[in-house]
Design a protein around this motif. Structure first.
Motif, PDB file in Angstrom:
ATOM      1  N   GLN A 412       0.838  -1.189  -0.103  1.00  0.00           N
ATOM      2  CA  GLN A 412      -0.124   0.056   0.113  1.00  0.00           C
ATOM      3  C   GLN A 412       0.783   1.216  -0.063  1.00  0.00           C
ATOM      4  OE1 GLN A 412      -3.035   0.143   3.294  1.00  0.00           O
ATOM      5  NE2 GLN A 412      -3.794   2.196   2.690  1.00  0.00           N
ATOM      6  N   ALA A 413       1.835   1.322   0.846  1.00  0.00           N
ATOM      7  CA  ALA A 413       2.776   2.454   0.681  1.00  0.00           C
ATOM      8  C   ALA A 413       3.286   2.570  -0.375  1.00  0.00           C
ATOM      9  CB  ALA A 413       3.905   2.137   2.013  1.00  0.00           C
ATOM     10  N   LEU A 414       3.835   1.588  -0.965  1.00  0.00           N
ATOM     11  CA  LEU A 414       4.611   1.722  -2.542  1.00  0.00           C
ATOM     12  C   LEU A 414       3.692   2.270  -3.498  1.00  0.00           C
ATOM     13  CD1 LEU A 414       6.594  -1.870  -2.795  1.00  0.00           C
ATOM     14  CD2 LEU A 414       7.398   0.396  -2.924  1.00  0.00           C
ATOM     15  N   GLY A 415       2.378   1.929  -3.391  1.00  0.00           N
ATOM     16  CA  GLY A 415       1.401   2.419  -4.214  1.00  0.00           C
ATOM     17  C   GLY A 415       0.652   3.847  -4.203  1.00  0.00           C
ATOM     18  N   ASP A 416       1.088   4.380  -2.889  1.00  0.00           N
ATOM     19  CA  ASP A 416       0.541   5.610  -2.494  1.00  0.00           C
ATOM     20  C   ASP A 416       1.759   6.743  -3.268  1.00  0.00           C
ATOM     21  OD1 ASP A 416       0.704   8.075  -0.333  1.00  0.00           O
ATOM     22  OD2 ASP A 416      -1.371   7.254  -0.107  1.00  0.00           O
ATOM     23  N   ALA A 417       0.789   7.842  -3.521  1.00  0.00           N
ATOM     24  CA  ALA A 417       1.514   8.796  -4.563  1.00  0.00           C
ATOM     25  C   ALA A 417       2.586   9.532  -3.436  1.00  0.00           C
ATOM     26  CB  ALA A 417       0.385   9.771  -5.120  1.00  0.00           C
ATOM     27  N   ALA A 418       2.174   9.714  -2.279  1.00  0.00           N
ATOM     28  CA  ALA A 418       2.961  10.478  -1.345  1.00  0.00           C
ATOM     29  C   ALA A 418       4.130   9.466  -0.751  1.00  0.00           C
ATOM     30  CB  ALA A 418       2.082  10.797  -0.307  1.00  0.00           C
ATOM     31  N   PHE A 452       9.534 -15.031  -5.065  1.00  0.00           N
ATOM     32  CA  PHE A 452       8.227 -14.808  -5.055  1.00  0.00           C
ATOM     33  C   PHE A 452       7.433 -13.409  -4.654  1.00  0.00           C
ATOM     34  CE2 PHE A 452       4.229 -15.312  -2.589  1.00  0.00           C
ATOM     35  CZ  PHE A 452       3.311 -15.468  -3.427  1.00  0.00           C
ATOM     36  N   ILE A 453       8.377 -12.870  -3.508  1.00  0.00           N
ATOM     37  CA  ILE A 453       7.607 -11.594  -3.176  1.00  0.00           C
ATOM     38  C   ILE A 453       8.209 -10.462  -4.035  1.00  0.00           C
ATOM     39  CG2 ILE A 453       7.489  -9.727  -1.143  1.00  0.00           C
ATOM     40  CD1 ILE A 453       5.996 -12.474  -0.522  1.00  0.00           C
ATOM     41  N   GLY A 454       9.700 -10.740  -4.488  1.00  0.00           N
ATOM     42  CA  GLY A 454      10.052  -9.640  -5.459  1.00  0.00           C
ATOM     43  C   GLY A 454       9.269  -9.460  -6.702  1.00  0.00           C
ATOM     44  N   GLN A 455       8.536 -10.402  -7.183  1.00  0.00           N
ATOM     45  CA  GLN A 455       8.077 -10.424  -8.554  1.00  0.00           C
ATOM     46  C   GLN A 455       6.674  -9.656  -8.355  1.00  0.00           C
ATOM     47  OE1 GLN A 455       7.281 -14.293 -10.388  1.00  0.00           O
ATOM     48  NE2 GLN A 455       9.114 -15.143  -9.845  1.00  0.00           N
ATOM     49  N   ARG A 456       6.057  -9.791  -7.104  1.00  0.00           N
ATOM     50  CA  ARG A 456       4.920  -9.067  -6.695  1.00  0.00           C
ATOM     51  C   ARG A 456       5.105  -7.639  -6.711  1.00  0.00           C
ATOM     52  NH1 ARG A 456      -0.377  -9.622  -4.838  1.00  0.00           N
ATOM     53  NH2 ARG A 456      -0.188 -11.535  -6.114  1.00  0.00           N
ATOM     54  N   VAL A 457       6.127  -7.478  -5.986  1.00  0.00           N
ATOM     55  CA  VAL A 457       6.630  -6.006  -5.863  1.00  0.00           C
ATOM     56  C   VAL A 457       6.957  -5.154  -7.229  1.00  0.00           C
ATOM     57  CG1 VAL A 457       8.421  -4.389  -4.920  1.00  0.00           C
ATOM     58  CG2 VAL A 457       7.564  -6.287  -3.624  1.00  0.00           C
ATOM     59  N   ARG A 458       7.653  -5.963  -7.949  1.00  0.00           N
ATOM     60  CA  ARG A 458       8.173  -5.370  -9.191  1.00  0.00           C
ATOM     61  C   ARG A 458       6.896  -5.320  -9.880  1.00  0.00           C
ATOM     62  NH1 ARG A 458      12.328  -5.775 -13.081  1.00  0.00           N
ATOM     63  NH2 ARG A 458      13.481  -7.153 -11.525  1.00  0.00           N
ATOM     64  N   ARG A 459       5.819  -6.018 -10.053  1.00  0.00           N
ATOM     65  CA  ARG A 459       4.746  -5.939 -10.915  1.00  0.00           C
ATOM     66  C   ARG A 459       4.091  -4.664 -10.425  1.00  0.00           C
ATOM     67  NH1 ARG A 459       4.122 -11.486 -10.641  1.00  0.00           N
ATOM     68  NH2 ARG A 459       2.714 -11.479  -8.924  1.00  0.00           N
ATOM     69  N   LEU A 460       4.096  -4.445  -9.036  1.00  0.00           N
ATOM     70  CA  LEU A 460       3.433  -3.102  -8.542  1.00  0.00           C
ATOM     71  C   LEU A 460       4.152  -2.008  -8.888  1.00  0.00           C
ATOM     72  CD1 LEU A 460       2.669  -4.438  -4.787  1.00  0.00           C
ATOM     73  CD2 LEU A 460       0.989  -3.782  -6.613  1.00  0.00           C
ATOM     74  N   ALA A 464       7.761  -2.678 -17.964  1.00  0.00           N
ATOM     75  CA  ALA A 464       8.564  -3.720 -18.678  1.00  0.00           C
ATOM     76  C   ALA A 464       9.937  -4.002 -18.505  1.00  0.00           C
ATOM     77  CB  ALA A 464       8.074  -3.763 -20.087  1.00  0.00           C
ATOM     78  N   SER A 465      10.449  -2.800 -17.481  1.00  0.00           N
ATOM     79  CA  SER A 465      12.003  -2.875 -17.418  1.00  0.00           C
ATOM     80  C   SER A 465      12.581  -4.203 -16.906  1.00  0.00           C
ATOM     81  CB  SER A 465      12.223  -1.665 -16.388  1.00  0.00           C
ATOM     82  OG  SER A 465      13.530  -1.738 -15.907  1.00  0.00           O
ATOM     83  N   SER A 466      13.701  -4.707 -17.314  1.00  0.00           N
ATOM     84  CA  SER A 466      14.337  -5.895 -17.065  1.00  0.00           C
ATOM     85  C   SER A 466      15.211  -5.731 -16.143  1.00  0.00           C
ATOM     86  CB  SER A 466      14.960  -6.528 -17.928  1.00  0.00           C
ATOM     87  OG  SER A 466      15.867  -5.510 -18.579  1.00  0.00           O
ATOM     88  N   SER A 467      15.371  -4.434 -15.459  1.00  0.00           N
ATOM     89  CA  SER A 467      16.518  -3.960 -14.446  1.00  0.00           C
ATOM     90  C   SER A 467      16.130  -4.821 -12.886  1.00  0.00           C
ATOM     91  CB  SER A 467      16.596  -2.508 -14.310  1.00  0.00           C
ATOM     92  OG  SER A 467      17.351  -2.251 -13.025  1.00  0.00           O
ATOM     93  N   PRO A 468      17.241  -5.240 -12.530  1.00  0.00           N
ATOM     94  CA  PRO A 468      17.153  -5.758 -11.300  1.00  0.00           C
ATOM     95  C   PRO A 468      16.603  -4.773 -10.069  1.00  0.00           C
ATOM     96  CG  PRO A 468      19.376  -5.884 -11.735  1.00  0.00           C
ATOM     97  CD  PRO A 468      18.665  -5.265 -12.837  1.00  0.00           C
ATOM     98  N   TRP A 469      16.717  -3.463 -10.515  1.00  0.00           N
ATOM     99  CA  TRP A 469      16.717  -2.415  -9.325  1.00  0.00           C
ATOM    100  C   TRP A 469      15.378  -1.732  -9.702  1.00  0.00           C
ATOM    101  CZ3 TRP A 469      19.311  -2.802  -5.329  1.00  0.00           C
ATOM    102  CH2 TRP A 469      20.595  -3.471  -5.308  1.00  0.00           C
ATOM    103  N   TYR A 470      14.379  -2.353  -9.314  1.00  0.00           N
ATOM    104  CA  TYR A 470      13.026  -1.708  -9.204  1.00  0.00           C
ATOM    105  C   TYR A 470      12.742  -1.113  -7.900  1.00  0.00           C
ATOM    106  CZ  TYR A 470      12.375  -6.286  -6.989  1.00  0.00           C
ATOM    107  OH  TYR A 470      12.466  -7.328  -6.167  1.00  0.00           O
ATOM    108  N   ARG A 471      11.798  -0.069  -7.994  1.00  0.00           N
ATOM    109  CA  ARG A 471      11.595   0.885  -6.939  1.00  0.00           C
ATOM    110  C   ARG A 471      10.758  -0.355  -5.934  1.00  0.00           C
ATOM    111  NH1 ARG A 471       6.611   3.461  -5.367  1.00  0.00           N
ATOM    112  NH2 ARG A 471       5.601   2.836  -7.496  1.00  0.00           N
ATOM    113  N   ARG A 473      12.410  -2.746  -4.032  1.00  0.00           N
ATOM    114  CA  ARG A 473      13.131  -3.664  -3.936  1.00  0.00           C
ATOM    115  C   ARG A 473      14.103  -3.324  -2.602  1.00  0.00           C
ATOM    116  NH1 ARG A 473      18.640  -6.041  -7.077  1.00  0.00           N
ATOM    117  NH2 ARG A 473      18.876  -7.824  -5.477  1.00  0.00           N
ATOM    118  N   ALA A 474      13.919  -4.427  -1.566  1.00  0.00           N
ATOM    119  CA  ALA A 474      14.624  -4.199  -0.365  1.00  0.00           C
ATOM    120  C   ALA A 474      15.795  -5.145  -0.339  1.00  0.00           C
ATOM    121  CB  ALA A 474      13.783  -4.768   0.977  1.00  0.00           C
ATOM    122  N   VAL A 475      17.130  -4.751   0.248  1.00  0.00           N
ATOM    123  CA  VAL A 475      18.099  -5.505   0.071  1.00  0.00           C
ATOM    124  C   VAL A 475      18.831  -5.402   1.475  1.00  0.00           C
ATOM    125  CG1 VAL A 475      18.533  -5.382  -2.385  1.00  0.00           C
ATOM    126  CG2 VAL A 475      19.570  -3.698  -0.726  1.00  0.00           C
TER     127      VAL A 475
END
Length: 604
Positions: A412-418, A452-460, A464-471, A473-475
């Motif tokens: 939800q926080a990732l999808g929020d504009a603020a 599994f969780i990373g794929q969901r975050v990437r979709r959110l 179509a970017s193939s970069s491993p560094w999507y918004r 991503r927690a490391v």
């Protein structure tokens, strides 16, 4: 049968060649190779030593004295009477070591014994300290027994070494704040340092202390340390592997050191740290004796804190300082104590009561009551604890849905504009929940769950970017980098910078946030799921403990206990019931001779 590995086999071959060069007969060369395999495999499993009973036939059946002589005849095994060191060491009591581990153990026992001495306090000092302790630990009319936090602080004020063991919420931090306040009030120039084995644990220690010192006078607050160090950084990392700037010949410039999460100290690091303590200084080790031990060889904290025992003289001195009866000090449950007058247990949890959901589950796991815990969880009597039966090799649909639901506030926080690009808001949402796994590999391991969780975050958060560094991503950082000031266990979140390029944001006590480009990061891994080992020193509102598909050496009582007690409010456990029960029945047993070495020091 001793497990084989390329490392073990290579070491054994090297030792056999060494024995041949030393002129050993062929049967002695074979014994040298078997001993090397046994000891190498034992240290790989976290043991400090092996036992000669585990040697294969024909040596297994030999009388102890005869076997000891046969080991010495290999030319690669030494004992206390040997003029020169050798690759392996036999202590004459059935223990077989790599020489360096026996050396560490002997040095550690000597350093502990030297440190664990009482301070001579004048009557006036005792009177002032008692008044300060009365103020810092006020009487609680609802407490039925003695204030063990106050007793622990009093013990640390009187002795050079204090080992304080307690589960989550038992007041270790409160105890440390009180004893440091009393110490600084008594001696304002005392040089105090704080440390922990990992950067994450050090940062959390500092954060917790900062949040609980507002009641102290400004004169005391201003003298408390401004940061907590990793143990490696405190000792001073050098370019030479395994060497530190501070050691027994160049001790630390401090008067008191508090080490949190001390259960993570392995034998080698504990030895180097304690040898670097200056004469007359205080060392306070904090931890939980029931948690996981260090990844490397040794379980130093668990061995030291396995029992608590006080001599009559120490009990009387503690009672005088803490204002209680001597029987309140000495009448405590205990097992065999490796260190008399230096260990104290805290048992009353303020994070969760013993009869609360998490408290009850932790107590059942710690006591090995796996069947009772399963039955109680399945009954659903407490909403803070949930058992999800899942006997499949891979997590079923209901488990995957549960894991995604746990991260719903983060999504939800990732999808929020603020908040979607604000690292503070994202980290706050992310740190509310964590998936803990027992293993790295396999369908129920860290790698698969992170994917599994990373794929969901990437979709959110991406197109179509193939970069491993999507918004989003927690490391987690896996190795210390002192130049970049990121340390093993630190967690960062990928966000776009002003130009829209990915950067990884890490919390920073001084500046709020530090941003590093992905290419600069040291070794790292996704952190939606982490191992229970990596979770030590952390606390989350909610935790999901995902058990592996089958029992194994890694799945122990301490691992389950550590996993469930990372949760402050609620915990879910999923897996097969038999796997859970078997884990609760399997306490960690690490072979060592530290207790015997300490006994020798005390007798000597």
């Amino acid at each position: 049968m001793t497990p084989s590995s390329p490392l073990t086999d290579g070491f054994a071959h090297h030792i056999a060649r060494w024995a041949q060069r030393a002129g050993a007969a062929e049967p002695a060369v074979a014994l040298a190779e078997a001993a090397a395999i046994l000891v190498s495999a034992a240290t790989a499993e976290g043991h400090v030593c092996a036992h000669v009973d585990a040697l294969p036939p024909p040596w297994q059946a030999m009388p102890p004295d005869e076997l000891h002589d046969a080991l010495l005849a290999t030319g690669v095994v030494a004992d206390d009477a040997s003029a020169e060191p050798a690759p392996l060491f036999a202590d004459g009591n059935g223990r077989l070591y790599l020489w360096r581990y026996h050396d560490y153990e002997r040095r550690l026992a000597s350093a502990l014994h030297a440190l664990a001495q009482p301070f001579a306090l004048a009557a006036a000092d005792i009177a002032r300290l008692r008044t300060q302790l009365d103020q810092l630990f006020p009487a609680d009319p609802q407490r039925s027994g003695p204030d063990r936090q106050k007793l622990a602080a009093a013990l640390a004020l009187q002795r050079g070494l204090t080992v304080i063991s307690g589960g989550p919420g038992t007041g270790k931090t409160h105890t440390v704040i009180g004893l440091l306040a009393a110490l600084l009030a008594q001696a304002p120039d005392t040089r105090v340092a704080l440390a922990a084995p990992t950067g994450k644990a050090a940062a959390r220690m500092m954060e917790t202390l900062r949040g609980r010192i507002a009641h102290l006078p400004e004169a005391i607050r201003s003298r408390l340390p401004a940061e907590a160090w990793t143990v490696h950084r405190l000792l001073g990392v050098t370019s030479e592997a395994g060497r530190f700037r501070h050691d027994r010949d160049n001790p630390l410039p401090i008067d008191a050191l508090v080490v949190d999460e001390a259960s993570m100290l392995d034998l080698a690091l504990a030895t180097r740290l304690i040898e670097a303590m200056p004469k007359g200084a205080r060392l306070i080790l904090l931890g939980d004796k029931d948690q996981l031990a260090a990844v490397e060889a040794g379980a130093v904290f668990a061995e030291l804190s396995a029992g608590q025992a006080f001599t009559p003289a120490c009990a009387a001195a503690l009672a005088e300082l803490a204002g209680c009866a001597a029987s309140d000090v000495s009448d405590v449950p205990s097992g065999p104590a490796a260190l008399a007058d230096s260990v104290i247990w805290l048992s009353e949890s303020r994070r969760f009561r013993a009869d609360s959901g998490i408290g009850r589950l932790a107590a059942d796991v710690k006591a090995g009551r796996g069947e009772a815990a399963i039955e109680w969880m399945q009954a659903g009597a407490d909403t803070a604890v949930r058992w999800i039966d899942d006997a499949a090799d891979a997590p079923g649909e209901n488990i995957r849905a549960t894991l995604l639901a746990g991260y719903a506030p983060y999504f939800q926080a990732l999808g929020d504009a603020a908040s979607g690009r604000d690292p503070a808001a994202l980290m706050q949402a992310f740190d509310r929940y964590r998936i803990l796994c027992a293993v790295q590999a396999g369908p129920r391991g860290v790698a698969a769950i992170n994917d599994f969780i990373g794929q969901r975050v990437r979709r959110l958060t991406t197109t179509a970017s193939s970069s491993p560094w999507y918004r989003g991503r927690a490391v987690m950082i896996l190795h210390n980098d002192y130049a970049l000031r990121v340390f093993n266990g630190d967690i960062g979140i990928c966000v776009p910078d002003a130009a829209g390029e990915p950067v990884v944001a890490f919390p920073d006590a001084a500046s709020g946030w530090r941003y590093l480009t992905p290419s600069r990061l040291p070794e790292h891994a996704d952190a939606f799921a982490i191992t229970v080992h990596k979770s030590q020193g952390s606390e989350f509102e909610r935790v999901h403990l995902l058990l592996p598909e089958r029992a194994g050496a890694v799945l122990t009582r301490e691992l389950v206990y550590t996993g469930v007690t990372r949760a402050a409010q609620a915990v879910e456990v999923s897996g097969e019931a038999d796997v859970f029960v078997n884990a609760c029945r399997t306490p960690t047993r690490r072979r060592s001779g530290l207790a015997g070495q300490l006994a020798l020091q005390q007798r000597g």
